[in-house]
Design an enzyme around this catalytic site. Sequence first.
Site, short mmCIF file in Angstrom:
data_model
loop_
_atom_site.label_atom_id
_atom_site.label_comp_id
_atom_site.label_asym_id
_atom_site.label_seq_id
_atom_site.Cartn_x
_atom_site.Cartn_y
_atom_site.Cartn_z
N HIS A 206 -0.32 -7.25 -26.44
CA HIS A 206 -1.70 -6.93 -26.05
C HIS A 206 -2.58 -8.18 -26.07
O HIS A 206 -3.79 -8.07 -26.12
CB HIS A 206 -2.29 -5.85 -26.97
CG HIS A 206 -1.37 -4.69 -27.18
ND1 HIS A 206 -0.51 -4.61 -28.26
CD2 HIS A 206 -1.13 -3.59 -26.42
CE1 HIS A 206 0.22 -3.50 -28.15
NE2 HIS A 206 -0.15 -2.87 -27.05
S1 FES Z 1 -1.36 -7.76 -29.76
FE1 FES Z 1 -0.76 -5.70 -29.98
S2 FES Z 1 1.08 -5.87 -31.14
FE2 FES Z 1 0.40 -7.90 -30.92
#
Ligand code: FES
Length: 188
Positions: free
Chosen positions: A153
């Site tokens: 993410h």
């Molecule tokens: S940014 Fe979501 S698990 Fe690493």
Amino acid sequence: MATEVQGTEAVMDEGEGVRRRDFINIAAVSFAGVGGLAVLYPLVTQMSPSADVLAQATTEVDLSAIQPGQAIKTVFRSQPLFVRQLTEKEIAEADAVDASSLRDPQTLEERTIEGKKQWLVTMGVCTHLGCVPLGAGEGENKGEYGGYFCPCHGSHYDTAARIRKGPAPKNLVVPEYQFTSDTAILVG
Ligand code: FES
């Protein structure tokens, strides 16, 4: 007549009784089978390491092959562990940041062992949802702050593995460890 009827009932009772006994015997055999499994299961589970034993496991890491600017990925208590030797430049970049401005305020000193600031030892588990960040392997994306980058993410960690951008709430976790020699650490 009444006697005959009673006799017939008595025969039928006996027949049903036999069938019932058969059922009880079959049920007993079935229960014996289940009982055998029930006995076996604790034996098998006793042979596996318990959660306590796993929790106490330690990992020794040889640092001698890790050059400044390099990192290795290893495993500690079944999870990825990153061990990195920072360059002078990476140390300076980490020290130049005002720690109080960070989402999870910590200095590089607080995240390393005194006198061994170049050795950054962290879990390789993103503090957002647990993906393994990039940056420890040769040529991997280290993110905008030169540390680690979590592609799941988009969390960016700096050269002290502190969260700088993206959804992760915390810095990469520094486990308990100690130096056992100049070129080896014991984690856990
Ligand atoms: S940014 Fe979501 S698990 Fe690493």
